[in-house]
Design a protein around this motif. Structure first.
Motif, mmCIF file in Angstrom:
data_model
loop_
_atom_site.group_PDB
_atom_site.id
_atom_site.type_symbol
_atom_site.label_atom_id
_atom_site.label_comp_id
_atom_site.label_asym_id
_atom_site.label_seq_id
_atom_site.Cartn_x
_atom_site.Cartn_y
_atom_site.Cartn_z
ATOM 1 N N GLU A 174 3.927 -13.148 -10.141
ATOM 2 C CA GLU A 174 2.896 -13.150 -11.185
ATOM 3 C C GLU A 174 2.800 -11.833 -11.940
ATOM 4 O OE1 GLU A 174 1.791 -15.911 -7.828
ATOM 5 O OE2 GLU A 174 2.456 -13.831 -8.006
ATOM 6 N N LEU A 175 3.312 -10.750 -11.362
ATOM 7 C CA LEU A 175 3.162 -9.421 -11.965
ATOM 8 C C LEU A 175 4.477 -8.761 -12.334
ATOM 9 C CD1 LEU A 175 0.369 -7.866 -9.695
ATOM 10 C CD2 LEU A 175 0.108 -8.856 -11.967
ATOM 11 N N GLY A 176 5.575 -9.241 -11.756
ATOM 12 C CA GLY A 176 6.860 -8.598 -11.983
ATOM 13 C C GLY A 176 7.165 -7.584 -10.896
ATOM 14 N N VAL A 177 8.013 -6.614 -11.214
ATOM 15 C CA VAL A 177 8.457 -5.610 -10.250
ATOM 16 C C VAL A 177 7.481 -4.439 -10.230
ATOM 17 C CG1 VAL A 177 10.277 -3.964 -9.661
ATOM 18 C CG2 VAL A 177 10.878 -6.238 -10.507
ATOM 19 N N ILE A 178 7.048 -4.079 -9.023
ATOM 20 C CA ILE A 178 6.196 -2.898 -8.853
ATOM 21 C C ILE A 178 7.036 -1.845 -8.143
ATOM 22 C CG2 ILE A 178 4.138 -1.955 -7.746
ATOM 23 C CD1 ILE A 178 2.805 -4.628 -8.036
ATOM 24 N N GLU A 179 7.287 -0.737 -8.826
ATOM 25 C CA GLU A 179 8.110 0.332 -8.270
ATOM 26 C C GLU A 179 7.234 1.369 -7.586
ATOM 27 O OE1 GLU A 179 10.386 1.896 -11.470
ATOM 28 O OE2 GLU A 179 11.726 0.146 -11.587
ATOM 29 N N ALA A 180 7.813 2.055 -6.621
ATOM 30 C CA ALA A 180 7.069 3.069 -5.865
ATOM 31 C C ALA A 180 6.657 4.213 -6.788
ATOM 32 C CB ALA A 180 7.929 3.603 -4.726
ATOM 33 N N ARG A 181 5.415 4.618 -6.678
ATOM 34 C CA ARG A 181 4.947 5.779 -7.428
ATOM 35 C C ARG A 181 5.470 7.064 -6.803
ATOM 36 N NH1 ARG A 181 -1.230 3.344 -7.727
ATOM 37 N NH2 ARG A 181 -0.744 1.647 -9.185
ATOM 38 N N THR A 182 5.527 7.065 -5.500
ATOM 39 C CA THR A 182 6.164 8.152 -4.738
ATOM 40 C C THR A 182 7.019 7.494 -3.666
ATOM 41 O OG1 THR A 182 4.323 8.283 -3.168
ATOM 42 C CG2 THR A 182 4.211 9.741 -5.091
ATOM 43 N N THR A 188 0.833 -1.207 0.000
ATOM 44 C CA THR A 188 0.000 0.000 0.000
ATOM 45 C C THR A 188 0.864 1.253 0.000
ATOM 46 O OG1 THR A 188 -1.780 -1.138 1.184
ATOM 47 C CG2 THR A 188 -1.795 1.268 1.252
ATOM 48 N N ALA A 189 1.934 1.240 0.790
ATOM 49 C CA ALA A 189 2.840 2.396 0.844
ATOM 50 C C ALA A 189 3.573 2.589 -0.477
ATOM 51 C CB ALA A 189 3.844 2.220 1.983
ATOM 52 N N ILE A 190 3.983 1.478 -1.099
ATOM 53 C CA ILE A 190 4.712 1.545 -2.364
ATOM 54 C C ILE A 190 3.825 2.080 -3.492
ATOM 55 C CG2 ILE A 190 5.705 0.074 -4.184
ATOM 56 C CD1 ILE A 190 7.645 0.565 -1.982
ATOM 57 N N THR A 191 2.565 1.685 -3.501
ATOM 58 C CA THR A 191 1.683 2.037 -4.611
ATOM 59 C C THR A 191 0.846 3.287 -4.355
ATOM 60 O OG1 THR A 191 -0.019 0.524 -3.743
ATOM 61 C CG2 THR A 191 1.512 -0.353 -5.385
ATOM 62 N N ALA A 192 1.038 3.955 -3.218
ATOM 63 C CA ALA A 192 0.250 5.143 -2.898
ATOM 64 C C ALA A 192 0.485 6.244 -3.932
ATOM 65 C CB ALA A 192 0.605 5.649 -1.507
ATOM 66 N N GLU A 193 -0.568 6.928 -4.286
ATOM 67 C CA GLU A 193 -0.466 8.011 -5.274
ATOM 68 C C GLU A 193 0.221 9.238 -4.683
ATOM 69 O OE1 GLU A 193 -1.213 7.854 -8.358
ATOM 70 O OE2 GLU A 193 -2.385 5.992 -8.493
ATOM 71 N N GLU A 194 0.017 9.476 -3.392
ATOM 72 C CA GLU A 194 0.631 10.614 -2.708
ATOM 73 C C GLU A 194 1.674 10.098 -1.718
ATOM 74 O OE1 GLU A 194 0.043 13.769 -3.367
ATOM 75 O OE2 GLU A 194 -1.519 13.313 -4.847
ATOM 76 N N PRO A 195 2.725 10.887 -1.428
ATOM 77 C CA PRO A 195 3.758 10.442 -0.485
ATOM 78 C C PRO A 195 3.160 10.133 0.887
ATOM 79 C CG PRO A 195 4.483 12.398 -1.677
ATOM 80 C CD PRO A 195 3.028 12.218 -1.991
ATOM 81 N N GLU A 222 14.452 -5.316 -0.128
ATOM 82 C CA GLU A 222 14.137 -4.758 -1.443
ATOM 83 C C GLU A 222 13.316 -3.485 -1.305
ATOM 84 O OE1 GLU A 222 12.364 -6.143 -5.789
ATOM 85 O OE2 GLU A 222 11.703 -7.183 -3.989
ATOM 86 N N VAL A 223 12.375 -3.496 -0.368
ATOM 87 C CA VAL A 223 11.543 -2.313 -0.154
ATOM 88 C C VAL A 223 12.395 -1.143 0.332
ATOM 89 C CG1 VAL A 223 9.620 -1.348 1.175
ATOM 90 C CG2 VAL A 223 9.509 -3.709 0.343
ATOM 91 N N LEU A 224 13.288 -1.404 1.285
ATOM 92 C CA LEU A 224 14.073 -0.337 1.886
ATOM 93 C C LEU A 224 15.196 0.158 0.978
ATOM 94 C CD1 LEU A 224 14.349 -1.656 5.547
ATOM 95 C CD2 LEU A 224 12.656 -0.103 4.585
ATOM 96 N N SER A 225 15.704 -0.705 0.103
ATOM 97 C CA SER A 225 16.807 -0.310 -0.774
ATOM 98 C C SER A 225 16.319 0.402 -2.020
ATOM 99 C CB SER A 225 17.623 -1.541 -1.196
ATOM 100 O OG SER A 225 18.251 -2.127 -0.104
ATOM 101 N N ASP A 226 15.350 -0.220 -2.696
ATOM 102 C CA ASP A 226 14.934 0.266 -4.014
ATOM 103 C C ASP A 226 13.506 0.783 -4.048
ATOM 104 O OD1 ASP A 226 17.445 -0.607 -5.062
ATOM 105 O OD2 ASP A 226 16.664 -2.648 -5.093
ATOM 106 N N PHE A 227 12.811 0.705 -2.932
ATOM 107 C CA PHE A 227 11.411 1.118 -2.865
ATOM 108 C C PHE A 227 10.608 0.466 -3.989
ATOM 109 C CE2 PHE A 227 13.675 4.285 -0.445
ATOM 110 C CZ PHE A 227 12.893 4.406 0.687
ATOM 111 N N GLN A 228 10.731 -0.849 -4.037
ATOM 112 C CA GLN A 228 9.993 -1.641 -4.998
ATOM 113 C C GLN A 228 9.756 -3.025 -4.401
ATOM 114 O OE1 GLN A 228 12.820 -1.751 -8.271
ATOM 115 N NE2 GLN A 228 13.502 -3.818 -7.673
ATOM 116 N N VAL A 229 8.810 -3.753 -4.976
ATOM 117 C CA VAL A 229 8.555 -5.128 -4.563
ATOM 118 C C VAL A 229 8.457 -5.996 -5.804
ATOM 119 C CG1 VAL A 229 7.400 -4.532 -2.406
ATOM 120 C CG2 VAL A 229 6.058 -4.746 -4.489
ATOM 121 N N SER A 230 8.936 -7.223 -5.688
ATOM 122 C CA SER A 230 8.874 -8.173 -6.798
ATOM 123 C C SER A 230 7.775 -9.181 -6.519
ATOM 124 C CB SER A 230 10.219 -8.893 -6.961
ATOM 125 O OG SER A 230 11.239 -7.964 -7.276
ATOM 126 N N ILE A 231 6.805 -9.262 -7.445
ATOM 127 C CA ILE A 231 5.695 -10.194 -7.320
ATOM 128 C C ILE A 231 5.782 -11.157 -8.496
ATOM 129 C CG2 ILE A 231 3.182 -10.423 -7.298
ATOM 130 C CD1 ILE A 231 3.052 -7.627 -6.087
#
Length: 298
Positions: free
Chosen positions: A160-168, A121-128, A149-158
């Protein structure tokens, strides 16, 4: 006023404006965390204001607070994401008859069928946002590895979906009561802040901020009693929040002093174990009753 902190002094002033009196180290690390985009690991005894710092940062910056409360056995499904199996099953049942399995399979592993937990939820939030990972020391090293991975690159690897990077980029604070040693890999990714119990003068400022109507002499004696109680070998020393609760209670009761009778009546506000109650009554209550406390505390 909201928005990012512009300086160390601005950080201290705005945290103070939302009820958190930050010292120089806390102001400095909080300011740098926002500017450098680094997580902050906040360690210290229970009850010194670690969690409250994250809440204050949220209020001061106008960022939404997302909290992951850690506990033993916390896993990816509760922290990051899990699939909505009931919704997937319903989709399969309604479509499989007329649609090929491969198409249905690709469809049910889309974002529509995902239940986002705090980290995602924090990674995909539209606002910081401010992401609070509270009491990380209650988890195990496997969970710490999940966080890297979250703390280093602010992304998560799923898978079935691949890498989801932080929007903010979230402002991340991890708290630890130091009940176990955290891994070096986790610490390397964070700025570090140690919070301890405040001095008498600093805690007096905190009490005054939250209970300004309390007589200054009563407030000082209350804080000095709190510090004497913390010096005892207790199962749970009183937190800063409990100091504030005690000040507000004494204000409501119209207490004009913190003497033995007042302590005995209200001790359960600051002491939460039966054996601790006896110890405080014996060590601190007796000194208050004998008039020895002021000379010893001074």
């Amino acid at each position: 006023m909201s928005g990012e902190f512009t300086s160390i002094d601005d950080t201290r002033e705005r945290l103070g404006g939302v009820g958190y009196l930050a010292d120089e180290p806390a102001s400095l690390v909080t300011f740098l965390a926002g500017r450098l985009g680094k997580p902050v690991l906040v360690e210290g005894p229970a009850g010194v204001g670690k969690t409250e710092l994250a809440k204050a940062v949220s209020r001061a910056t106008g960022r939404h607070l997302i909290r992951l409360q850690c506990y033993e056995g916390l896993d990816e499904a509760k922290a990051l994401y899990e699939w909505n199996y009931r919704k997937q099953l319903l989709r399969i049942q309604t479509e499989a008859a007329d649609t090929g399995w491969q198409e249905v399979k690709d469809d049910i592993f889309g974002e529509e069928f995902m239940l986002a937990r705090p980290l995602l939820t924090a990674i995909t939030a539209e606002e910081p946002v401010v992401l609070l990972i509270d009491e990380i020391d209650k988890t195990d090293q496997e969970f710490e590895a999940l966080l890297l991975e979250v703390l280093s690159d602010f992304q998560v690897s799923i898978p079935e979906l691949g890498v989801i990077e932080a929007r903010t980029r979230p402002l991340v604070l991890l708290t630890s009561n130091n009940s176990r040693e955290l891994t070096e890999a986790l610490k390397r990714r964070c700025l570090y802040l140690w919070l301890d119990y405040p001095t008498v003068e600093r805690e007096l400022e905190i009490v005054h901020l939250h209970a300004p109507e309390l007589d200054q002499a009563v407030a000082r004696k209350l804080v000095e009693v709190i510090h004497m109680v913390r010096s005892l070998d207790l199962k749970k020393p009183p937190s800063i929040a409990e100091s504030i609760d005690w000040a507000r209670a004494l204000l409501l009761l119209g207490a004009e002093d913190v003497d033995q009778a007042v302590l005995e009546r209200t001790m359960s506000i600051i002491v939460k174990h039966r054996t601790d109650l006896d110890l405080v009554a014996e060590r601190v209550g007796v000194k208050l009753g004998d008039g020895l406390f002021g000379r010893q505390a001074g």
